[in-house]
Design a protein around this motif. Structure first.
Motif, PDB file in Angstrom:
ATOM      1  N   VAL A  67     183.957 112.381  81.028  1.00 27.72           N
ATOM      2  CA  VAL A  67     185.302 112.798  81.438  1.00 27.72           C
ATOM      3  C   VAL A  67     185.593 114.180  80.852  1.00 27.72           C
ATOM      4  O   VAL A  67     185.373 114.419  79.655  1.00 27.72           O
ATOM      5  CB  VAL A  67     186.364 111.780  80.950  1.00 27.72           C
ATOM      6  CG1 VAL A  67     187.759 112.231  81.372  1.00 27.72           C
ATOM      7  CG2 VAL A  67     186.051 110.394  81.511  1.00 27.72           C
ATOM      8  N   HIS A  68     186.056 115.085  81.693  1.00 26.87           N
ATOM      9  CA  HIS A  68     186.409 116.431  81.243  1.00 26.87           C
ATOM     10  C   HIS A  68     187.796 116.387  80.605  1.00 26.87           C
ATOM     11  O   HIS A  68     188.762 116.020  81.259  1.00 26.87           O
ATOM     12  CB  HIS A  68     186.376 117.372  82.451  1.00 26.87           C
ATOM     13  CG  HIS A  68     186.703 118.794  82.130  1.00 26.87           C
ATOM     14  ND1 HIS A  68     186.936 119.750  83.086  1.00 26.87           N
ATOM     15  CD2 HIS A  68     186.846 119.430  80.935  1.00 26.87           C
ATOM     16  CE1 HIS A  68     187.195 120.902  82.499  1.00 26.87           C
ATOM     17  NE2 HIS A  68     187.155 120.741  81.208  1.00 26.87           N
ATOM     18  N   VAL A  69     187.862 116.733  79.326  1.00 25.64           N
ATOM     19  CA  VAL A  69     189.134 116.704  78.586  1.00 25.64           C
ATOM     20  C   VAL A  69     189.447 118.126  78.115  1.00 25.64           C
ATOM     21  O   VAL A  69     188.587 118.800  77.554  1.00 25.64           O
ATOM     22  CB  VAL A  69     189.024 115.758  77.362  1.00 25.64           C
ATOM     23  CG1 VAL A  69     190.274 115.843  76.495  1.00 25.64           C
ATOM     24  CG2 VAL A  69     188.789 114.318  77.818  1.00 25.64           C
ATOM     25  N   ASP A  70     190.672 118.570  78.358  1.00 21.24           N
ATOM     26  CA  ASP A  70     191.091 119.894  77.902  1.00 21.24           C
ATOM     27  C   ASP A  70     191.780 119.764  76.556  1.00 21.24           C
ATOM     28  O   ASP A  70     192.739 119.006  76.415  1.00 21.24           O
ATOM     29  CB  ASP A  70     192.032 120.528  78.924  1.00 21.24           C
ATOM     30  CG  ASP A  70     191.353 120.715  80.269  1.00 21.24           C
ATOM     31  OD1 ASP A  70     190.235 121.261  80.285  1.00 21.24           O
ATOM     32  OD2 ASP A  70     191.930 120.309  81.299  1.00 21.24           O
ATOM     33  N   THR A  71     191.297 120.516  75.581  1.00 27.96           N
ATOM     34  CA  THR A  71     191.843 120.425  74.219  1.00 27.96           C
ATOM     35  C   THR A  71     192.689 121.670  73.938  1.00 27.96           C
ATOM     36  O   THR A  71     192.534 122.691  74.608  1.00 27.96           O
ATOM     37  CB  THR A  71     190.690 120.288  73.209  1.00 27.96           C
ATOM     38  OG1 THR A  71     189.743 121.333  73.442  1.00 27.96           O
ATOM     39  CG2 THR A  71     189.995 118.943  73.375  1.00 27.96           C
ATOM     40  N   PRO A  72     193.588 121.603  72.954  1.00 24.79           N
ATOM     41  CA  PRO A  72     194.525 122.706  72.758  1.00 24.79           C
ATOM     42  C   PRO A  72     193.871 123.981  72.249  1.00 24.79           C
ATOM     43  O   PRO A  72     192.880 123.935  71.512  1.00 24.79           O
ATOM     44  CB  PRO A  72     195.512 122.160  71.723  1.00 24.79           C
ATOM     45  CG  PRO A  72     194.783 121.078  71.027  1.00 24.79           C
ATOM     46  CD  PRO A  72     193.824 120.493  72.018  1.00 24.79           C
ATOM     47  N   ILE A  73     194.474 125.102  72.629  1.00 23.31           N
ATOM     48  CA  ILE A  73     194.042 126.410  72.131  1.00 23.31           C
ATOM     49  C   ILE A  73     194.890 126.785  70.921  1.00 23.31           C
ATOM     50  O   ILE A  73     194.400 127.394  69.982  1.00 23.31           O
ATOM     51  CB  ILE A  73     194.137 127.445  73.262  1.00 23.31           C
ATOM     52  CG1 ILE A  73     193.012 127.176  74.271  1.00 23.31           C
ATOM     53  CG2 ILE A  73     194.051 128.871  72.726  1.00 23.31           C
ATOM     54  CD1 ILE A  73     193.121 127.934  75.551  1.00 23.31           C
ATOM     55  N   LEU A  74     196.145 126.418  70.918  1.00 21.57           N
ATOM     56  CA  LEU A  74     197.002 126.633  69.745  1.00 21.57           C
ATOM     57  C   LEU A  74     196.880 125.402  68.858  1.00 21.57           C
ATOM     58  O   LEU A  74     197.155 124.285  69.294  1.00 21.57           O
ATOM     59  CB  LEU A  74     198.456 126.810  70.178  1.00 21.57           C
ATOM     60  CG  LEU A  74     198.759 128.098  70.946  1.00 21.57           C
ATOM     61  CD1 LEU A  74     200.149 128.041  71.541  1.00 21.57           C
ATOM     62  CD2 LEU A  74     198.604 129.314  70.040  1.00 21.57           C
ATOM     63  N   THR A  75     196.433 125.610  67.636  1.00 25.76           N
ATOM     64  CA  THR A  75     196.189 124.468  66.750  1.00 25.76           C
ATOM     65  C   THR A  75     196.735 124.764  65.358  1.00 25.76           C
ATOM     66  O   THR A  75     196.980 125.921  65.006  1.00 25.76           O
ATOM     67  CB  THR A  75     194.678 124.196  66.594  1.00 25.76           C
ATOM     68  OG1 THR A  75     194.074 125.320  65.930  1.00 25.76           O
ATOM     69  CG2 THR A  75     194.001 123.998  67.931  1.00 25.76           C
ATOM     70  N   ALA A  76     196.912 123.706  64.565  1.00 24.80           N
ATOM     71  CA  ALA A  76     197.131 123.892  63.131  1.00 24.80           C
ATOM     72  C   ALA A  76     195.747 124.212  62.544  1.00 24.80           C
ATOM     73  O   ALA A  76     194.739 124.006  63.197  1.00 24.80           O
ATOM     74  CB  ALA A  76     197.707 122.625  62.531  1.00 24.80           C
ATOM     75  N   ALA A  77     195.678 124.721  61.339  1.00 24.66           N
ATOM     76  CA  ALA A  77     194.401 125.182  60.770  1.00 24.66           C
ATOM     77  C   ALA A  77     193.377 124.059  60.703  1.00 24.66           C
ATOM     78  O   ALA A  77     193.499 123.164  59.886  1.00 24.66           O
ATOM     79  CB  ALA A  77     194.622 125.733  59.368  1.00 24.66           C
ATOM     80  N   ILE A  78     192.411 124.113  61.558  1.00 25.00           N
ATOM     81  CA  ILE A  78     191.396 123.058  61.592  1.00 25.00           C
ATOM     82  C   ILE A  78     190.240 123.588  62.436  1.00 25.00           C
ATOM     83  O   ILE A  78     190.466 124.235  63.448  1.00 25.00           O
ATOM     84  CB  ILE A  78     192.017 121.763  62.164  1.00 25.00           C
ATOM     85  CG1 ILE A  78     191.132 120.546  61.950  1.00 25.00           C
ATOM     86  CG2 ILE A  78     192.416 121.883  63.610  1.00 25.00           C
ATOM     87  CD1 ILE A  78     191.907 119.240  62.074  1.00 25.00           C
ATOM     88  N   GLY A  79     189.013 123.381  61.970  1.00 26.70           N
ATOM     89  CA  GLY A  79     187.915 123.859  62.796  1.00 26.70           C
ATOM     90  C   GLY A  79     186.668 124.213  62.017  1.00 26.70           C
ATOM     91  O   GLY A  79     186.270 123.484  61.123  1.00 26.70           O
ATOM     92  N   GLU A  80     186.066 125.333  62.376  1.00 33.98           N
ATOM     93  CA  GLU A  80     184.837 125.774  61.723  1.00 33.98           C
ATOM     94  C   GLU A  80     185.215 126.657  60.532  1.00 33.98           C
ATOM     95  O   GLU A  80     186.384 126.835  60.235  1.00 33.98           O
ATOM     96  CB  GLU A  80     183.982 126.539  62.730  1.00 33.98           C
ATOM     97  CG  GLU A  80     183.601 125.733  63.968  1.00 33.98           C
ATOM     98  CD  GLU A  80     182.677 124.563  63.669  1.00 33.98           C
ATOM     99  OE1 GLU A  80     181.786 124.706  62.832  1.00 33.98           O
ATOM    100  OE2 GLU A  80     182.877 123.491  64.260  1.00 33.98           O
TER     101      GLU A  80
END
Ligand code: 4AD
Ligand code: MG
Length: 416
Positions: free
Chosen positions: A137-150
């Motif tokens: 299933v293709h899911v679109d995730t947010p571009i504006l985020t709280a600090a989280i990631g790599e």
């Protein structure tokens, strides 16, 4: 009689016979105007044409083996739609890369750039089809985020009363939540890294495809990556031959992209690299030169797996066979194109993940919802991120990824 609309790319005239080569985005058409066979005003219209004039031509089309595409038009009528001053910046001569990048909005019209964009589109469609056929299933995730990631740099912007928002570096963590809802998903979107890298493989805005699969371990994960890459390459070979010819791509190299791809343990890769004279020490991430050295002996992409913990992100699962390392893989493209995929099995143990968050000095409260995925029905799961522009660069054989996206964003480039 047919009518074709497009833009002038080449003009030449003997005084008696004139040639207009035009393009319309789908291809090129050679149009021939014979002075004695057309009305005087048609010949006069021809004399007003310049490079990139937009026009409509009407005439009879006939087979002509010497013409590009095998057909040409005997012109009966020409209508100029939009004039183009003779100072069109991009002329048939060598231009420097900075000049071309400043004129990217016009450079995009040239045949090589058109070919790259068409291959990119084919790759995008192949990826959607690959996952659709496998019921992801293709899911679109947010571009504006709280600090989280790599770990690399974040772009930030003010966000009402919530403090700062950050442009997404990855959709993965949201993808993991979605995988717990839907089983197998993928994201397909722009991601942002405020890295001060000026290499030929770094953009500040690039497109990433991130599948996430419930109940896949690291081996299932690599198998899916392999299947996907073989599928994409096959598809471009099948459907984009003329673009590959335009790009002068050595397709025999792409023809050899078949599974199984070698899987090399990080520790073995380090020994092999040291034997080849690299300065790498156990614990270091692989540099671009190391990656090239490692793939030099192979015709297919190569997986390097199970890197040291310290070299990789906090969310990767500890390797039970060697807890100094994590269950992950980097997929390196052949011909020195370097890492195109980074993937891993995710840490599914609540306590271990929390400990890693603390070790990395990350704000545990921001990761509360992510930890919840390990509290409410934790599950073995894995996923990866494919860098679209790097994949396009490899398949097209372009040395720098800036040509592989219509309007690249790099450290020193925000325009056009
Ligand atoms: O290895 P990376 O940083 O992995 C992730 O972001 C994970 N969250 C992926 C996942 O497991 N879902 O990035 C993945 C890929 C790289 O292999 C590379 O192809 C591309 O994204 N990439 C870049 N492409 C262009 N410019 C950059 N600055 C890039 N950084 C990463
Ligand atoms: Mg990586």
């Amino acid at each position: 009689m047919v009518t074709v609309r497009g833009w002038v790319t080449h003009l030449r005239s003997s005084g008696k016979v004139a040639f207009v080569v035009m393009r319309d985005g789908t291809g090129t058409l050679q149009c021939v105007v014979v002075r004695t066979q057309v009305a005087a005003d048609v010949w006069e219209q021809f004399s007003r044409l310049t490079l990139e004039t937009s026009l409509s031509v009407t005439g009879a089309v006939r087979a002509e083996p010497r013409a590009p595409g095998g057909y040409e038009m005997g012109v009966a009528g020409i209508e100029i739609l939009g004039t183009s001053p003779i100072d069109y910046p991009i002329q048939p001569k060598e231009h420097g890369i900075d000049f071309l990048m400043d004129n990217r909005h016009l450079w995009l019209r040239s045949s090589r750039q058109v070919a790259i964009m068409r291959v990119r589109h084919e790759i995008e469609q192949a990826i959607h089809d690959f996952f659709y056929e496998r019921e992801f299933v293709h899911v679109d995730t947010p571009i504006l985020t709280a600090a989280i990631g790599e770990r690399s740099g974040l772009f930030q912007t003010e966000y009402f009363d919530e403090g700062f928002a950050y442009l997404a570096q990855t959709g993965q963590l949201y993808g993991e939540a979605a995988a717990a809802a839907l089983g197998r998903i993928y994201t397909f979107g722009p991601t942002f890294r405020a890295e001060k890298s000026k290499t030929r493989r770094h953009l500040t805005e690039f497109w990433m495809i991130e599948p996430e699969m419930a109940f896949y371990d690291t081996n299932d994960n690599m198998q899916l990556q392999e299947d996907m890459l073989v599928y994409i390459v096959r598809r471009v070979l099948d459907r984009r031959q003329s673009e590959l010819v335009e790009l002068e791509r050595d397709v025999s190299k792409l023809e050899r992209v078949r599974g199984p791809f070698p899987r090399i343990e990080y520790s073995d890769a380090v020994s092999a690299l040291q034997a080849k004279g690299s300065e790498i020490a156990w614990g270091d991430d692989l540099g671009a030169e190391d990656e090239s050295l490692l793939v030099a002996d192979h015709e297919t992409p190569v997986f390097v797996c199970n890197y040291p913990k310290a070299a990789k992100a906090f969310y990767m699962k500890e390797n039970p066979a060697d807890p100094r390392t994590v269950l992950c893989d980097d997929c390196l493209a052949p011909e020195g194109y370097g890492e195109i995929i980074g993937g891993s099995q995710r840490e599914d143990d609540y306590d271990k993940l929390l400990a890693r968050i603390h070790e990395e000095g990350l704000p545990a409260d921001a990761y509360g919802w992510y930890l919840d995925l390990r509290r409410y029905g934790s599950f073995v799961h894995s996923g990866y991120g494919l860098g679209l522009e790097r994949t396009v660069a490899w398949i097209c054989g372009t040395p720098h990824i800036r040509e592989c996206i219509a309007f690249p964003r790099m450290m020193h480039r925000l325009r056009p």
